[in-house]
Design an enzyme around this catalytic site. Sequence first.
Site, PDB file in Angstrom:
ATOM      1  CB  THR A  45      -8.369   7.594   1.861  1.00  0.00           C
ATOM      2  OG1 THR A  45      -7.801   8.511   0.914  1.00  0.00           O
ATOM      3  CG2 THR A  45      -9.805   7.982   2.115  1.00  0.00           C
ATOM      4  NE  ARG A  49      -1.552  11.141  -0.018  1.00  0.00           N
ATOM      5  CZ  ARG A  49      -2.156  10.732  -1.135  1.00  0.00           C
ATOM      6  NH1 ARG A  49      -2.642  11.623  -1.973  1.00  0.00           N
ATOM      7  NH2 ARG A  49      -2.276   9.448  -1.403  1.00  0.00           N
ATOM      8  CB  SER A 148      -0.190   8.802  -3.842  1.00  0.00           C
ATOM      9  OG  SER A 148      -0.747   8.079  -4.905  1.00  0.00           O
ATOM     10  CG  ASP A 306       0.786   6.141  -8.227  1.00  0.00           C
ATOM     11  OD1 ASP A 306       1.260   4.999  -8.311  1.00  0.00           O
ATOM     12  OD2 ASP A 306       0.100   6.520  -7.269  1.00  0.00           O
ATOM     13  CG  ASP A 308       2.467   5.028  -3.951  1.00  0.00           C
ATOM     14  OD1 ASP A 308       1.896   5.568  -4.909  1.00  0.00           O
ATOM     15  OD2 ASP A 308       1.849   4.508  -3.009  1.00  0.00           O
ATOM     16  CG  ASP A 310      -0.770   3.274  -4.845  1.00  0.00           C
ATOM     17  OD1 ASP A 310      -0.554   4.125  -5.731  1.00  0.00           O
ATOM     18  OD2 ASP A 310      -1.347   3.551  -3.767  1.00  0.00           O
ATOM     19  CD  GLU A 393      -9.115   2.921  -4.562  1.00  0.00           C
ATOM     20  OE1 GLU A 393      -9.982   2.970  -3.678  1.00  0.00           O
ATOM     21  OE2 GLU A 393      -7.940   3.281  -4.371  1.00  0.00           O
TER      22      GLU A 393
END
Length: 554
Positions: A45, A49, A148, A306, A308, A310, A393
């Site tokens: 998603t 990684r 992330s 976090d 990055d 976001d 979310e």
Amino acid sequence: MSVFNPVAGKPVSPESLVNIPRLITAYFVSKPDVADPAQRVSFGTSGHRGSSLKNSFNEDHILATTQAICDYRRYAGLSGPLFVGIDTHALAEPALVSAVEVFAANGVDIMLDEHGGYTPTPVISHAILAYNKGRTGGRADGVVITPSHNPPEDGGYKYNPPHGGPADTDVTAKIEKSANLYLEKGLTGVARLLYERARKSQSVHLHDYVSPYISDLGNIVNLALIKSSGVNIGIDPLGGAAVHFWQPIVDRYGVKATVVNNLIDPTFRFMTADWDGKIRMDCSSPFAMASLIQMRDKFDVAFANDTDADRHGIVTRSNGLMNPNHFLATAIAYLFEQRPQWGKEAAIGKTIVSSSIIDRVAKKLNRKLVETPVGFKWFVDGLGNGSFGFAGEESAGASFLKRDGSVWTTDKDGIVLGLLAAEILAKTGRDPSQLFGDLTSELGVPFYERTDVPATAQQKSALKAVSPEQLNIKELAGDPVRATRTKAPGNGQSFGGIKVETEMGWFAARPSGTEDVYKIYAESFRDQSHLNRIQSEAQAAIARIFWPALSEEG
């Protein structure tokens, strides 16, 4: 229920820190085995990684994936600049070197931070949208090198097309397939310049990412109100990409704020251990956020991002770290009352596993609710065209429109969600936890929990393919079932699992894409014991559909 490691929430021990020289060496010298699915390029998603120590994030992966992105850009007719950002994970810098070598060899105009610094995901989204505004050709896109909130030994690489948000599965499937073909061919066909030549090439440009983003912040959050109110803010970037953005924000807008930790250290030794004893920069985890939570009395409101930036984690003086669902509901209730320039048709976007308190807030506001599968990509179009006022979310990621109703970002933005918490307190005189208490006194108190349950690959496949008829639940925790879904009602797309709803609660079950577990999300509007009953009945129901899978394995 989840079992917590004894060191969860405590400072990490020196012996648990990743060996950075070994990690970087493995990036350059280790080669993936393309016959092993775990060592191939795989876009989930949020991009590809992995870790160089597991041969899942090495130089070959980045060279192949970057060439695949160059190929996709040619296929899609993209000729504008490509905005490039990295976070503070140790593998981000070497991956940037590899990416620059390939982008330059392909003649792609790339925009690198002018100070050689770090760039949050939402800043890349903002830059793409700002460049593309009013353009029909020569549009920009971007990449962010980040895993992330993942542990320090991980690396990540994600692609954002010209719409500024996460790439859809049709795009990532093309990139993934092409990248793996390059790996299989031993990188034959991958164009590459030596790094020194690449940096001096005409296609590599230095770009100011900080000023344009910060100068636009006042158009989405009422920073003048925050300043005049004197709200005292605490900020913890958790050693991530936002670390050099916060002080310029404080200086420009004159808000009363303290950056409690401005350290950058690729071992992230300043973190407290997460629930399983690992280091994770997860700002929604009370264990990872223990240090900021302990400071809550020093500030009127505090927040973290976090790595990055976001995601957001909101800490209030009155109640500590907010559950992400609770802050989403509070933010929605506040914004749709305080943003009169948003269109009357502007909807609320939420993922199917987010709390139903959001449904109740939407009904109270008389706003359309659009429920989607997991993944922020489902909100990109709605945020881009203004048909979504807010989208979020349950994993603490969200974004919303500017005050005039125009697009801000089409990717998650933890920076503006943190500042919104301060605006809420400045405007109402009550912190977000207190406002959430007001909501629940009117709409009911949600008891929500996500748990991970062990599952084999065959069982996960069975769960992903389950039908409502196969599950066949008529009653859940004493209440009649009103809906059983495998597709999100907002867009009719499969969410790779199943959800069962009653008037007073629900559960959803989805297989993990990366671990040998499935996830149960459950919620009750009665009490904790009712939630526990929903969870146990959910596990029993899922176990029944696993029986054929178990017999196949036997």
